[in-house]
Enzyme design. Sequence first.
Site, PDB file in Angstrom:
ATOM      1  N   ASP A  82     -12.127  22.542 -17.973  1.00 45.74           N
ATOM      2  CA  ASP A  82     -11.890  23.541 -18.480  1.00 45.74           C
ATOM      3  C   ASP A  82     -12.605  24.151 -19.464  1.00 45.74           C
ATOM      4  O   ASP A  82     -13.312  23.366 -20.208  1.00 45.74           O
ATOM      5  CB  ASP A  82     -10.447  23.432 -18.763  1.00 45.74           C
ATOM      6  CG  ASP A  82      -9.979  22.335 -19.788  1.00 45.74           C
ATOM      7  OD1 ASP A  82     -10.705  21.368 -19.730  1.00 45.74           O
ATOM      8  OD2 ASP A  82      -9.195  22.198 -20.713  1.00 45.74           O
ATOM      9  N   GLU A 140      -8.067  19.555 -20.313  1.00 43.43           N
ATOM     10  CA  GLU A 140      -8.150  18.758 -21.312  1.00 43.43           C
ATOM     11  C   GLU A 140      -7.807  19.536 -22.741  1.00 43.43           C
ATOM     12  O   GLU A 140      -7.164  18.942 -23.650  1.00 43.43           O
ATOM     13  CB  GLU A 140      -9.589  18.181 -21.297  1.00 43.43           C
ATOM     14  CG  GLU A 140      -9.485  17.182 -22.516  1.00 43.43           C
ATOM     15  CD  GLU A 140      -9.877  17.463 -23.599  1.00 43.43           C
ATOM     16  OE1 GLU A 140      -9.371  16.957 -24.926  1.00 43.43           O
ATOM     17  OE2 GLU A 140     -10.637  18.896 -23.948  1.00 43.43           O
ATOM     18  N   GLU A 141      -7.915  20.793 -22.574  1.00 43.26           N
ATOM     19  CA  GLU A 141      -7.733  21.452 -23.845  1.00 43.26           C
ATOM     20  C   GLU A 141      -6.189  22.099 -24.227  1.00 43.26           C
ATOM     21  O   GLU A 141      -6.010  22.642 -25.153  1.00 43.26           O
ATOM     22  CB  GLU A 141      -8.695  22.788 -23.951  1.00 43.26           C
ATOM     23  CG  GLU A 141     -10.217  22.561 -24.003  1.00 43.26           C
ATOM     24  CD  GLU A 141     -10.859  21.913 -25.099  1.00 43.26           C
ATOM     25  OE1 GLU A 141      -9.885  21.900 -26.134  1.00 43.26           O
ATOM     26  OE2 GLU A 141     -11.995  21.554 -25.252  1.00 43.26           O
ATOM     27  N   ARG A 181     -18.382   3.698 -30.009  1.00 41.64           N
ATOM     28  CA  ARG A 181     -17.465   2.895 -30.902  1.00 41.64           C
ATOM     29  C   ARG A 181     -16.535   2.201 -30.323  1.00 41.64           C
ATOM     30  O   ARG A 181     -15.884   2.765 -29.434  1.00 41.64           O
ATOM     31  CB  ARG A 181     -16.883   3.859 -32.101  1.00 41.64           C
ATOM     32  CG  ARG A 181     -16.193   3.061 -33.141  1.00 41.64           C
ATOM     33  CD  ARG A 181     -15.461   4.082 -34.139  1.00 41.64           C
ATOM     34  NE  ARG A 181     -14.580   3.525 -35.200  1.00 41.64           N
ATOM     35  CZ  ARG A 181     -15.117   2.908 -36.410  1.00 41.64           C
ATOM     36  NH1 ARG A 181     -16.246   3.258 -36.536  1.00 41.64           N
ATOM     37  NH2 ARG A 181     -14.407   2.348 -36.974  1.00 41.64           N
ATOM     38  N   HIS A 367     -16.539  24.291 -29.988  1.00 41.09           N
ATOM     39  CA  HIS A 367     -15.182  25.068 -30.086  1.00 41.09           C
ATOM     40  C   HIS A 367     -15.923  26.479 -31.046  1.00 41.09           C
ATOM     41  O   HIS A 367     -15.102  27.037 -31.933  1.00 41.09           O
ATOM     42  CB  HIS A 367     -13.912  24.546 -30.912  1.00 41.09           C
ATOM     43  CG  HIS A 367     -13.551  23.715 -29.774  1.00 41.09           C
ATOM     44  ND1 HIS A 367     -12.055  23.629 -29.913  1.00 41.09           N
ATOM     45  CD2 HIS A 367     -13.873  22.646 -29.141  1.00 41.09           C
ATOM     46  CE1 HIS A 367     -11.837  22.727 -29.220  1.00 41.09           C
ATOM     47  NE2 HIS A 367     -12.746  22.446 -28.379  1.00 41.09           N
TER      48      HIS A 367
END
Length: 396
Positions: A82, A140-141, A181, A367
Amino acid sequence: MTELLPRIQRLAAQYAADTVAIRHHLHAHPELSFEETQTAAFVTRELEKMGLSPRPIANTGVLALIEGQPGGPTIALRADMDALPIQETNDVPYKSTNPGVMHACGHDVHTASLLGAARILNDLKGEFRGTIKLMFQPGEERLPGGASLMIKEGVLENPKVTSVLGQHVFPHLPAGKVGIRSGRYMASTDELYLTVRGKGGHGAMPEMNLDPVLVAAHIIVAAQQIVSRRASPKIPSVLSFGKIIANGATNVIPNEVYIEGTFRTLNEEWRAEAHQHLRRLCEGLAESMGAVCELEIRHGYPYLENEPVLTARVKAAAEEFLGPENVVELDQWMAAEDFAYFSQAAPACFYRLGTRHEDGRFASSVHTPTFDIDEKALATGPGLMAWLAIKELATK
């Protein structure tokens, strides 16, 4: 196994131009969360060209299997599809053709990379045992997150997935490098919606009114004590308010104030406790000042944890593929990602793909309307993902 490494590197280089072309198409035709119908159709066609049999999942998602030699485990590779409601300002040939919609978070890169990895893995399916699930995820957003919907529809079952890998663009790292990480990496996220109601009137006669602007100001300031004095210093927490509407005027006190914010942390127990503290503070402080505060907390994504044993294998495999100097250790990040749902349901590793040019270009944050990448990253992403998948299958 080691003999496959140079073959994967050669295939990644061989298919790089096609991967870039796919990314350009996706970038030019972005679609918002849960509206990815044309994107899903395009992904389906690309998978069918490889001889695969994709099927829809979670409405606008796509699922496909690459089956190697029988008898092995099943792992999953994920890409989100998306875009964001942002007007692109880049002047490039592949600029968004959908006004007000842009791939400003790199999901076009993720999808193109997974299609490139699928092509490599499909070419080599006679060389490994097991099954690879290709998960092209919608939404996802936007809450509730496409990952949660795919899990509810059984994406991690039949056959059962033993590990999940995903990657995300990282404009602070040069193309050709990746960041990893172990352990808790990204934050949970909750959306906060507050309405403070008082009694409006003329600004020159405050004694006749009950000023919700003043009450809202006290709430915004006081709420920060939840992070500074209620949270353990060992638990990262963020409370931010980004939208305040007090629709009065220079001489008009409004009847109500509307506020939006976010709360993020890396501990689920503290997260639930903080919700209770926030609700008591907002409602109690407003009441003490004669007003009313209504608080809605929309429960968002959980925190994202990279399973340590799996992540150690991913890091070692990435160093084999790219060289140790191109694999860096990441700090914790208080942004959120719905890949976290996968990390709560199965051993998972979510790593970052460098996309910045060596001279500093393409360093705009995600973004933003100027986000773009050094497309050399598309020579790294697909090959690395294919190598990680094959290495992970071999460990089971």
